[in-house]
Enzyme design. Structure first.
Site, PDB file in Angstrom:
ATOM      1  N   ARG A  31      82.809 149.782 -27.978  1.00  0.00           N
ATOM      2  CA  ARG A  31      83.450 150.053 -26.676  1.00  0.00           C
ATOM      3  C   ARG A  31      82.480 150.796 -25.749  1.00  0.00           C
ATOM      4  O   ARG A  31      82.402 150.487 -24.565  1.00  0.00           O
ATOM      5  CB  ARG A  31      84.751 150.834 -26.892  1.00  0.00           C
ATOM      6  CG  ARG A  31      85.852 149.941 -27.495  1.00  0.00           C
ATOM      7  CD  ARG A  31      86.971 150.751 -28.089  1.00  0.00           C
ATOM      8  NE  ARG A  31      88.124 149.964 -28.487  1.00  0.00           N
ATOM      9  CZ  ARG A  31      88.269 149.360 -29.673  1.00  0.00           C
ATOM     10  NH1 ARG A  31      87.318 149.457 -30.594  1.00  0.00           N
ATOM     11  NH2 ARG A  31      89.372 148.672 -29.954  1.00  0.00           N
ATOM     12  N   SER A 171      97.073 144.672 -32.648  1.00  0.00           N
ATOM     13  CA  SER A 171      95.616 144.536 -32.669  1.00  0.00           C
ATOM     14  C   SER A 171      94.984 145.374 -31.572  1.00  0.00           C
ATOM     15  O   SER A 171      95.191 145.134 -30.381  1.00  0.00           O
ATOM     16  CB  SER A 171      95.214 143.070 -32.488  1.00  0.00           C
ATOM     17  OG  SER A 171      93.829 142.990 -32.221  1.00  0.00           O
ATOM     18  N   ASP A 323      91.446 148.587 -42.252  1.00  0.00           N
ATOM     19  CA  ASP A 323      90.060 148.460 -42.734  1.00  0.00           C
ATOM     20  C   ASP A 323      89.816 149.223 -44.038  1.00  0.00           C
ATOM     21  O   ASP A 323      88.792 149.022 -44.687  1.00  0.00           O
ATOM     22  CB  ASP A 323      89.078 148.965 -41.660  1.00  0.00           C
ATOM     23  CG  ASP A 323      89.061 148.034 -40.451  1.00  0.00           C
ATOM     24  OD1 ASP A 323      89.431 146.858 -40.597  1.00  0.00           O
ATOM     25  OD2 ASP A 323      88.678 148.493 -39.353  1.00  0.00           O
ATOM     26  N   LYS A 350      90.595 138.448 -41.826  1.00  0.00           N
ATOM     27  CA  LYS A 350      89.472 139.335 -41.458  1.00  0.00           C
ATOM     28  C   LYS A 350      88.167 138.597 -41.770  1.00  0.00           C
ATOM     29  O   LYS A 350      88.167 137.379 -41.865  1.00  0.00           O
ATOM     30  CB  LYS A 350      89.581 140.651 -42.231  1.00  0.00           C
ATOM     31  CG  LYS A 350      90.774 141.502 -41.791  1.00  0.00           C
ATOM     32  CD  LYS A 350      90.559 142.062 -40.402  1.00  0.00           C
ATOM     33  CE  LYS A 350      91.746 142.869 -39.922  1.00  0.00           C
ATOM     34  NZ  LYS A 350      91.573 143.322 -38.540  1.00  0.00           N
ATOM     35  N   ARG A 354      90.794 139.029 -47.307  1.00  0.00           N
ATOM     36  CA  ARG A 354      90.578 140.241 -48.103  1.00  0.00           C
ATOM     37  C   ARG A 354      91.616 140.418 -49.215  1.00  0.00           C
ATOM     38  O   ARG A 354      91.340 141.099 -50.197  1.00  0.00           O
ATOM     39  CB  ARG A 354      90.530 141.473 -47.185  1.00  0.00           C
ATOM     40  CG  ARG A 354      89.242 141.507 -46.373  1.00  0.00           C
ATOM     41  CD  ARG A 354      89.119 142.704 -45.459  1.00  0.00           C
ATOM     42  NE  ARG A 354      87.779 142.745 -44.880  1.00  0.00           N
ATOM     43  CZ  ARG A 354      87.452 143.445 -43.790  1.00  0.00           C
ATOM     44  NH1 ARG A 354      88.354 144.177 -43.165  1.00  0.00           N
ATOM     45  NH2 ARG A 354      86.199 143.430 -43.347  1.00  0.00           N
ATOM     46  N   ARG A 396      83.106 144.913 -46.127  1.00  0.00           N
ATOM     47  CA  ARG A 396      84.022 145.890 -46.744  1.00  0.00           C
ATOM     48  C   ARG A 396      84.335 145.526 -48.199  1.00  0.00           C
ATOM     49  O   ARG A 396      84.599 146.406 -49.014  1.00  0.00           O
ATOM     50  CB  ARG A 396      85.298 146.038 -45.915  1.00  0.00           C
ATOM     51  CG  ARG A 396      84.996 146.547 -44.497  1.00  0.00           C
ATOM     52  CD  ARG A 396      86.095 147.333 -43.865  1.00  0.00           C
ATOM     53  NE  ARG A 396      85.849 147.461 -42.425  1.00  0.00           N
ATOM     54  CZ  ARG A 396      85.070 148.389 -41.866  1.00  0.00           C
ATOM     55  NH1 ARG A 396      84.469 149.290 -42.604  1.00  0.00           N
ATOM     56  NH2 ARG A 396      84.894 148.408 -40.550  1.00  0.00           N
TER      57      ARG A 396
END
Ligand code: S3P
Length: 437
Positions: A31, A171, A323, A350, A354, A396
């Protein structure tokens, strides 16, 4: 991933001890890089993420005429020369790499430009759904072509108008995308979410001088923002990434006598649910030196291991921990009562699926796992064996199973371990540093 596949071998550890300073939070860095590019004047971003995803965002900004430099001073400083709201037409496609955040959020800025830009991604990103941004951006007046709602996206920006939009999926990427597009729109945009998601977009916009109104509504929130506002550059130190810290916190949680210090860590309440859950499970965590930097809470953590109970993660918690669920699930067999995850269907879309990746790897380590459409149930009191595992090209997943491997019987080999570089290239070295054998 374009890199050659590499294998990481993780040996069991006796405990985890030491101090870890995390690179800047990925969500915030994306951002800041975008806002710095469309601000008037320069910004200086210290402790910028070292991951490939945030480099993808910088690469896209450069392709649209924003100049920036990475300072060679060891502090990961990026100096960005903002060019104001009007960017330059890119001469090549905007390559978002593996980064869903880059594609989804930056599409809001591209939609406000007076050119056509094409956004592309790697194989994993090319499978991920983009209708969630295409639909509202189209309603604002952008023209977007896609492959049945998937990348590449060809965006012809132009005169946008503000909208009133209730998000159908929780989201933060979509919320930020619309707030960015709103800067280029006529009139006011209102975005409503029924489940509160991370608020870094709102916080960062304010840091860059944008006025917006925020209201909590039940478990959700509403943001109103007027178009046409100019941004001013900032000088910021980005707090350490809490989702990367999660791997070390969970590693510490595996051993009753572990001790870990994590200075300068992001403590934003919309991200810190992990700390509550780990404390409820039995980890001892204390926070000192709390301060606010550009609207983001930052603090230092002291962590000590204990006996790990178990947890049920459902409803709003599943969105707040989205996450961190892979690593919580990876250590679940070592807890007393196990971990159950519900309402987490988003995990299937994702960087990899996952839910399936976690179940596959845990089973390879000999665990019993109940895989469900929207989550997992993993009984506690199990032991794991070292095994040959896969990252599924997902950062991840690679890191989550390196953590589980610390308490397995025997060595674990993780194929595709280079995926960790998407968010945290230094991860395996740091984990090795902290592990006592
Ligand atoms: C992010 C939001 C989450 C998260 C992602 C980063 C962000 O995605 O999984 O890693 O920075 O806004 P969604 O917005 O798709 O839930």
């Amino acid at each position: 991933m374009t890199n050659a596949q590499s294998e990481a071998v993780v040996r069991p550890a006796r405990t985890v001890r030491g101090s870890v300073q995390l690179p800047g939070d990925k969500s915030i860095c994306h951002r800041y890089a975008m806002l710095a590019g469309i601000a008037d004047g320069p910004s200086r971003l210290e402790n910028y993420s070292t991951g490939a995803d945030c480099a993808s965002t910088l690469g896209c900004m450069r392709a649209m005429g924003v100049s920036w430099d990475r300072k060679a001073d060891g502090q990961n400083v990026i100096e960005v020369q903002g060019r104001g709201l009007a960017l330059a037409a890119p001469k090549t496609s905007l390559d978002c790499g593996n980064s869903g955040s880059t594609m989804r959020m930056l599409s809001g800025i591209v939609a406000g430009q007076s050119f056509t830009g094409e956004m592309i991604g790697d194989e994993s990103l090319s499978r991920r759904p983009m209708e969630r941004v295409i639909k509202p951006l189209t309603a604002m007046g952008a023209k977007i072509e896609s492959q049945q709602g998937k990348p590449p996206l060809r965006i012809t920006g132009g005169s946008l108008k503000g909208i009133d939009y209730k998000m159908p999926v929780a989201s933060a990427q979509v919320k930020s995308c619309l707030l960015l597009a709103a800067l280029f729109a006529d009139g006011e945009t209102r975005v409503e979410e029924s489940i509160r998601t991370r608020d870094h977009g709102e916080v960062a916009l304010r840091a860059f001088g944008v006025q917006l109104q925020r209201k909590h509504m039940g478990g959700g929130s509403e943001v109103r923002i007027r178009g046409g506002q100019r941004l001013r550059g900032i000088d910021a130190r980005v707090p350490g990434d809490l989702s990367s810290a999660a791997f070390f916190l969970c590693a510490a949680a595996l051993f009753p006598d572990s001790q870990l210090t994590v200075p300068n860590l992001l403590m934003n309440p919309t991200r810190a649910r992990l700390l509550d859950i780990l404390m409820q499970m039995g980890l001892r965590i204390s926070v000192t030196q709390l301060e606010e930097i550009h609207g983001e809470m930052v603090g230092s953590l002291q962590v000590e291991g204990g006996q790990l109970k178990g947890a049920i993660i459902a409803g709003a918690d599943s969105a707040a921990l989205i996450d961190e669920i892979p690593v919580l699930a990876a250590i679940a067999p070592f807890t007393e009562h196990g971990i159950e995850v519900r309402d987490a269907r988003e995990l299937r879309i994702k960087e990899s699926d996952r839910i399936s990746a976690v179940a596959t790897n845990l089973r390879k380590m000999g665990a019993q796992v109940d895989e469900r459409e929207d989550g997992l149930k993993i009984p506690g009191g199990q032991s794991l064996n070292g095994a040959e595992l896969e990252s599924f090209g997902d950062h991840r997943i690679a890191m989550a199973f390196a953590v589980a491997a610390l308490k397995a019987e025997g060595e674990t080999a993780i194929q595709g371990a280079e995926a960790a570089a998407i968010s945290y290239p230094e991860f395996f070295d740091k984990l090795e540093d902290l592990s006592t054998r």
